[in-house]
Design a protein around this motif. Structure first.
Motif, short mmCIF file in Angstrom:
data_model
loop_
_atom_site.label_atom_id
_atom_site.label_comp_id
_atom_site.label_asym_id
_atom_site.label_seq_id
_atom_site.Cartn_x
_atom_site.Cartn_y
_atom_site.Cartn_z
N PHE A 1 53.32 37.90 24.76
CA PHE A 1 54.28 38.02 23.66
C PHE A 1 55.72 37.89 24.16
N GLN A 2 55.95 38.34 25.43
CA GLN A 2 57.29 38.14 26.00
C GLN A 2 57.56 36.65 26.15
N VAL A 3 56.59 35.92 26.68
CA VAL A 3 56.77 34.49 26.94
C VAL A 3 56.97 33.70 25.65
N THR A 4 56.12 33.98 24.66
CA THR A 4 56.20 33.20 23.42
C THR A 4 57.31 33.70 22.51
N GLY A 5 57.87 34.86 22.82
CA GLY A 5 58.98 35.37 22.01
C GLY A 5 58.56 35.88 20.65
N GLN A 6 57.25 35.99 20.45
CA GLN A 6 56.78 36.54 19.18
C GLN A 6 56.72 38.07 19.28
N PRO A 7 56.88 38.76 18.15
CA PRO A 7 56.77 40.23 18.20
C PRO A 7 55.33 40.65 18.45
N MET A 8 55.15 41.65 19.34
CA MET A 8 53.80 42.14 19.62
C MET A 8 53.51 43.32 18.69
N THR A 9 52.65 43.06 17.72
CA THR A 9 52.29 44.14 16.80
C THR A 9 51.26 45.05 17.48
N ALA A 10 51.16 46.30 16.98
CA ALA A 10 50.34 47.32 17.63
C ALA A 10 48.87 46.91 17.75
N ASN A 11 48.36 46.20 16.74
CA ASN A 11 46.94 45.86 16.75
C ASN A 11 46.56 44.95 17.92
N ASN A 12 47.55 44.30 18.53
CA ASN A 12 47.23 43.44 19.66
C ASN A 12 46.73 44.22 20.86
N ARG A 13 47.11 45.50 20.94
CA ARG A 13 46.62 46.36 22.03
C ARG A 13 45.10 46.49 21.99
N LEU A 14 44.54 46.40 20.78
CA LEU A 14 43.08 46.55 20.62
C LEU A 14 42.30 45.52 21.43
N GLN A 15 42.95 44.37 21.68
CA GLN A 15 42.26 43.29 22.37
C GLN A 15 41.98 43.63 23.84
N ALA A 16 42.66 44.66 24.36
CA ALA A 16 42.44 45.07 25.76
C ALA A 16 41.36 46.14 25.89
N LEU A 17 40.74 46.53 24.77
CA LEU A 17 39.72 47.59 24.83
C LEU A 17 38.37 47.05 25.31
N TYR A 18 37.66 47.88 26.10
CA TYR A 18 36.30 47.54 26.50
C TYR A 18 35.46 48.80 26.50
N LEU A 19 34.15 48.64 26.64
CA LEU A 19 33.24 49.80 26.59
C LEU A 19 33.39 50.60 27.89
N ASN A 20 33.85 51.81 27.79
CA ASN A 20 34.17 52.66 28.94
C ASN A 20 32.92 52.90 29.80
N GLY A 21 33.07 52.63 31.09
CA GLY A 21 31.91 52.78 31.98
C GLY A 21 31.25 51.44 32.25
N GLY A 22 31.64 50.46 31.48
CA GLY A 22 31.11 49.11 31.71
C GLY A 22 32.12 48.24 32.42
N VAL A 23 31.96 46.94 32.30
CA VAL A 23 32.85 45.98 32.95
C VAL A 23 33.65 45.25 31.88
N ALA A 24 34.97 45.12 32.08
CA ALA A 24 35.79 44.29 31.18
C ALA A 24 35.78 42.86 31.71
N LEU A 25 35.53 41.89 30.82
CA LEU A 25 35.47 40.48 31.23
C LEU A 25 36.78 39.79 30.86
N GLU A 26 37.45 39.28 31.88
CA GLU A 26 38.76 38.66 31.66
C GLU A 26 38.63 37.42 30.76
#
Lengths: 416, 416
Positions: B103-128
């Motif tokens: 969002f910094q690079v594209t200059g668009q505002p980062m709305t709060a819901n975008n944080r949800l995209q970094a969530l993964y199942l705790n105890g498992g593996v997050a896939l990049e």
């Protein structure tokens, strides 16, 4: 009213074939006002298919199953549905005749398993298959879910669904409201452009609804209205269609799920008593073949030329070597020469030519997707147009044909 | 080991988008030796998604879900999976950094819901996610089914699946057996004939398995073997392929999921240094266009003739009016004249001609589907063959082209 869609086929389960039937069925059910909450896909396994049908029966009013109607031992959909519904299978004599005739005509031996393709759910309706041998089946039950069985191959399923099954469903589930819908077909405008241009119209509408759909080389809009009489629904659709045409009418080439740009162009040629030919380099016959798809085209199309190599352009059309040498084979001049000379050779009213780079390699320093179309008309100077297309070889060739047909459509529209 | 595939997305449920992810996932799971018996598709609805995941958990060892990982309120797959598994969600800090930077690079505002995209199942593996912002998630459980969550857009799912998820699964479920498969492609024999001829072979086999599949104009067989070493599996496949070829090898034209009869024929022409042309009546350019689909065909194909009307047969090829008058346009004589004269005009080594009744109407008292093919070869007498085809106009034309290509394939096979 709730419907559920089940696709059957191990080759889809293994991912060797992508199931496109379920999406097509879903669009038609949505247009009929039905709610679909589940699609399932199972292999050619009677136990699992039976379990999925039973599950669907408990939560839906209609189950649409595609696949598994063929003659091989793993085609078991009808048998499984009959068992779940507790009805016997019956032979559709008309279909059996068709199957028997097919084997007589083709001279191939008719093995016993082919008779299975004429079976349908006894007490229901057998749906004729115009592009294959296996009949479909529609069976209504007193309590529980009705069942519609369709063949798996899309070439068989699509016409059976659209020409026979959808009207049957419409009749079976006659709501106290009437549903009217019309499909508008656009060429030369992208889905996002179309939606942007029609944004206020689309946002404002809840009845009629306006649903865009992007196909490979065209965009369609489906306008659907609900009303208490058929006439009122028709009038609502017609009014919205007029509003749409006022904005994007230039790109509208046809109506309905059937029909193609080639059909529209051939109908115009027939109406104008004009004959046509073509000279094709990169499309290698695809333009003429597309014309040939239209029944009755022989009245306006005597034939034409495939001039893939430069030598053929000279030998068959007499395009001077000097023109190609000076301007290149991918040029306005070559396109115009090809169009005008082919028109003269067969003495037609119009001719369309195609020269360009289909790819994957570039040609004469021009990248793949560089395409010149030529248009010759009796008594007029030939014209040429340049297009820059992207995508695969097949896509560039197909797109070239459609651009040519659209150019013809626009030209014939203003011709008297 | 049993796996189940679930796709999430209302746009697919309504049929506006075709789900191609599930087929891709299925192919990879099959290659890993996993058995897949069910695919499901549900909309962006947490109750129904939860129910489908619970059902899958009770009958499978691995559940692969695609879609619903994005930032909008209807993206709920991770939340639903967390609830079913009774595990919390955790934030992947690396992914959150990536999102913030985006969002910094594209200059668009980062709305709060975008944080949800970094969530993964705790105890498992997050896939990049290298092509989007939403991370995937792989979570193993002690008892019950493991869960793999992948993003919906194919441009994000495909690389995440192939580069990250498949190696993870390979490691997690170290198999002690190897899977090999080969696809055989047949033309000129129906699925039911093929299955009948191979009945004892198919019935006897459980490993390798032999799975037939009928496509529009061909039939394929997939031979799949499992063994403790890759070499052993390959050898089992090879042996079965030999047994199949001994029975129906005559109809076998190619191998693999890709490739067409036209490609096989063009490759043979190139190998033999032979050039080709065509003269087409009912197919109206479709044969030449099919050749034109093959990259590199220009080395062997200069162009040819579309002679739809009798006048064009005379004007372009010089087929004598007397031949057509005496024998009819749909005749062996006309087909031979068309083939030989077109071959001479462009001085090629071979030429194929097509004349017949595409329908829907009959012609010269001959029913739709009556087709004569002509084959001319340099230094030989031209030949002709009669076929009786059934189906729609498009099907008759396409079938004619394929019959011509198959005749060429068989002829070139014995040509040196």
């Amino acid at each position: 009213m709730r419907a559920e869609i089940i696709a059957v086929g191990t080759e889809m389960l293994l991912g060797q074939v992508v199931d496109t039937n379920s999406a097509l069925i879903a669009r038609h059910l949505a247009a009929l006002g039905m709610e679909v909450y589940h699609h399932e896909l199972v292999g050619d396994n009677p136990e699992r298919l039976g379990a999925v049908i039973r599950q669907a029966r408990d939560r839906s009013d209609l189950i649409v199953v595609s696949g598994g109607l063929g003659p091989t031992p793993d085609d078991l959909t009808k048998q499984v549905a009959a068992e779940v519904l507790q009805v016997p299978l019956a032979t559709d004599e008309k279909a059996l005749d068709q199957i028997t005739r097919h084997f007589q005509v083709t001279g191939q031996p008719m093995t016993a398993n082919n008779r299975l393709q004429a079976l349908y759910l006894n007490g229901g309706v057998a749906l004729e298959n115009h592009n294959g041998l296996a009949v479909g089946s529609f069976y209504r039950v007193e309590a529980g879910a009705d069942v519609l069985l369709l063949p798996g191959p899309p070439s068989e399923l699509t016409p059976m669904l659209e020409q026979t099954a959808v009207p049957l469903l419409q009749q079976a589930y006659q709501q106290d409201e009437f549903l009217e819908s019309q499909v508008l077909r656009f060429f030369g405008i992208s889905e996002s452009q179309l939606v942007t241009k029609l944004a206020t119209l689309i946002d404002r509408q809840t009845n009629p609804t306006i649903a865009p759909y992007a196909k490979v080389n065209e965009v369609t809009l489906r306008v659907t209205a609900r009303a208490t009489t058929a006439a009122a629904a028709q009038e609502m659709v017609a009014k919205t269609v007029q509003q749409i045409k006022a904005v994007v009418g230039e790109y509208l080439y046809g109506y309905g799920d059937e029909g193609s740009l080639a059909q529209v162009v051939v109908a115009m040629l027939v109406a104008h008593h004009m004959t046509i030919t073509g000279a094709e380099s990169l499309t290698a016959g695809q333009f003429q073949s597309t014309l040939g798809d239209v029944p009755g085209v022989s009245a306006v199309f005597p034939g034409g030329f495939v001039t893939y190599a430069d030598t053929a352009k000279e030998q068959l059309l007499g395009v001077p070597v000097s023109v190609v040498a000076e301007h290149g084979v991918v040029s306005a001049e070559t396109a115009q020469e090809m169009a005008e000379r082919s028109r003269q050779k067969l003495n037609t009213d119009v001719s369309l030519s195609f020269t360009g780079v289909a790819g994957p390699d570039s040609l004469e320093g021009q990248p793949a997707g560089t395409v010149w179309l030529g248009l010759a008309q009796r008594g007029k100077q030939p014209q040429a147009r340049l297009f820059h297309l992207s995508g695969s070889r097949a896509r560039i060739r197909e797109r070239s044909v459609l651009l040519g047909l659209d150019w013809l459509r626009r030209t014939l529209q203003v011709t008297k």
